[in-house]
Design a protein around this motif. Structure first.
Motif, short mmCIF file in Angstrom:
data_model
loop_
_atom_site.label_atom_id
_atom_site.label_comp_id
_atom_site.label_asym_id
_atom_site.label_seq_id
_atom_site.Cartn_x
_atom_site.Cartn_y
_atom_site.Cartn_z
N ILE A 198 0.84 -1.18 0.00
CA ILE A 198 0.00 0.00 0.00
C ILE A 198 0.89 1.24 0.00
O ILE A 198 1.96 1.26 0.61
N ILE A 199 0.44 2.30 -0.71
CA ILE A 199 1.23 3.51 -0.89
C ILE A 199 0.66 4.66 -0.07
O ILE A 199 -0.55 4.85 0.01
N GLY A 200 1.55 5.44 0.52
CA GLY A 200 1.18 6.70 1.15
C GLY A 200 1.87 7.84 0.40
O GLY A 200 3.03 7.71 0.02
N SER A 201 1.15 8.92 0.16
CA SER A 201 1.74 10.03 -0.61
C SER A 201 1.01 11.32 -0.28
O SER A 201 0.09 11.35 0.54
N GLY A 202 1.43 12.42 -0.94
CA GLY A 202 0.78 13.71 -0.74
C GLY A 202 1.77 14.78 -0.35
O GLY A 202 2.97 14.70 -0.63
N ASN A 203 1.27 15.79 0.33
CA ASN A 203 2.09 16.91 0.76
C ASN A 203 2.75 16.57 2.10
O ASN A 203 2.44 17.15 3.14
N LEU A 204 3.68 15.63 2.05
CA LEU A 204 4.30 15.08 3.26
C LEU A 204 5.74 15.57 3.40
O LEU A 204 6.53 15.48 2.46
N ASN A 205 6.04 16.04 4.60
CA ASN A 205 7.40 16.48 4.90
C ASN A 205 8.10 15.46 5.79
O ASN A 205 7.69 15.24 6.93
N LYS B 186 14.18 11.34 16.70
CA LYS B 186 14.06 12.80 16.70
C LYS B 186 13.95 13.39 15.29
O LYS B 186 13.35 14.47 15.12
N ASN B 187 14.49 12.71 14.29
CA ASN B 187 14.40 13.21 12.92
C ASN B 187 13.03 13.00 12.30
O ASN B 187 12.74 13.56 11.24
N TYR B 188 12.18 12.18 12.95
CA TYR B 188 10.89 11.84 12.34
C TYR B 188 9.68 12.09 13.25
O TYR B 188 8.56 12.22 12.74
N ILE B 189 9.89 12.18 14.54
CA ILE B 189 8.76 12.26 15.47
C ILE B 189 7.85 13.45 15.20
O ILE B 189 6.63 13.37 15.37
N ASN B 190 8.42 14.56 14.74
CA ASN B 190 7.62 15.76 14.46
C ASN B 190 7.35 15.97 12.97
O ASN B 190 6.86 17.03 12.57
N SER B 191 7.65 14.96 12.16
CA SER B 191 7.39 15.06 10.72
C SER B 191 6.00 14.53 10.42
O SER B 191 5.24 14.14 11.31
N ASP B 192 5.65 14.49 9.13
CA ASP B 192 4.34 13.97 8.71
C ASP B 192 4.33 12.44 8.62
O ASP B 192 3.26 11.86 8.45
#
Length: 262
Positions: free
Chosen positions: A142-149, A163-169
């Motif tokens: 399954i794919i996830g996409s969009g306006n993801l940072n 820490k590099n991902y916890i506050n990301s999308d």
């Protein structure tokens, strides 16, 4: 006299055990490495890890032409190398008394692939571990996409709690896709989850209609509503009349019909 005999027997026994250990140890260390037995555990025949490549890398580290006996084989170096393989979730390496190096690698089992807004992607498993892509192997997920940072990975692995991902999308869409996969119906009919910073949209197999899931609240309830709706509408020509089906409301499904051409 009895005490003396007991002491003598004890000393001889200890000496015999020591001699036995010495000869066994001597026999073991004065022989070269016989071979490397490498096992790669994974659910499919092919995967991210190339067994032949890893075997050759291990042999190169062992350097058996220079390291001619077991004591010179750099086992710790092999272990450190195994720990750098980004798609491995578990590794171990041991040398047996038969002069055989036994190496085990357990490969990751990703459940989704997620693209950031720059078109770069990573894989994630059920525990939220993140793995880089590989050009010569692409599992069907399954794919996830969009306006993801979020940052992609190169030659290492990570976790959504780092820490590099916890506050990301990435943790956000991970949780939504995880819910989709936990539902027996959506697990087989949803092929993509799209996020536009406000709402989540689902792309379903063989359904052209836009399906809006909404935000990430009450996901299980919304997915159950989706299942009930599509099972009820299965085979109905009315379904093709809708341009948008919206599940972003409590206790109701809002359908928008296609605009009729005059």
């Amino acid at each position: 006299m009895k005490k003396f005999l007991k002491i003598l027997v004890f000393v001889l026994t200890v000496g015999a055990i020591g001699c036995l250990w010495f000869f066994v140890h001597k026999e073991h260390v004065e022989h070269p490495l016989q071979r490397v037995d490498l096992t790669v555990e994974r659910p499919t025949q092919r995967g991210f890890i190339d067994k032949d490549v890893e075997y050759q890398n291990i042999i190169a580290i062992c350097d058996t032409t220079k390291n001619t006996d077991i004591t010179k084989i750099p086992l710790d170096s092999v272990r450190r190398y195994l720990a750098t393989i980004p798609w491995a979730t578990y590794t171990e390496a041991q040398i047996t008394f038969e002069e055989v190096m036994v190496v085990k690698i357990v490969e990751c089992e990703p459940i989704m692939r997620v693209y950031n807004k720059d078109g770069r992607s990573v894989y994630l498993d059920a525990e939220g571990n993140i793995f880089p892509t590989k050009s010569d192997y692409t599992p069907h997920l399954i794919i996830g996409s969009g306006n993801l940072n979020f940052k992609d990975l190169k030659n290492n692995s990570a976790n959504i709690s780092d820490k590099n991902y916890i506050n990301s999308d990435l943790p956000k869409i991970y949780r939504v896709i995880k819910s989709v996969l936990n539902n027996s119906y959506t697990r087989v009919c949803v092929k993509q989850v799209y996020y536009d910073k406000k709402t989540y949209e689902l792309v379903l197999n063989n359904v052209k209609t836009k399906v809006i899931l909404g935000n990430d609240k009450n996901l299980d309830e919304r997915l159950m509503n989706l299942q009930y709706f599509f099972e009820k509408m299965q085979g109905s020509p009315e379904l093709e009349e809708y341009s948008v089906i919206n599940f972003n409301f409590d206790n109701q499904v809002v359908c928008t019909k296609n605009k009729r051409k005059k």
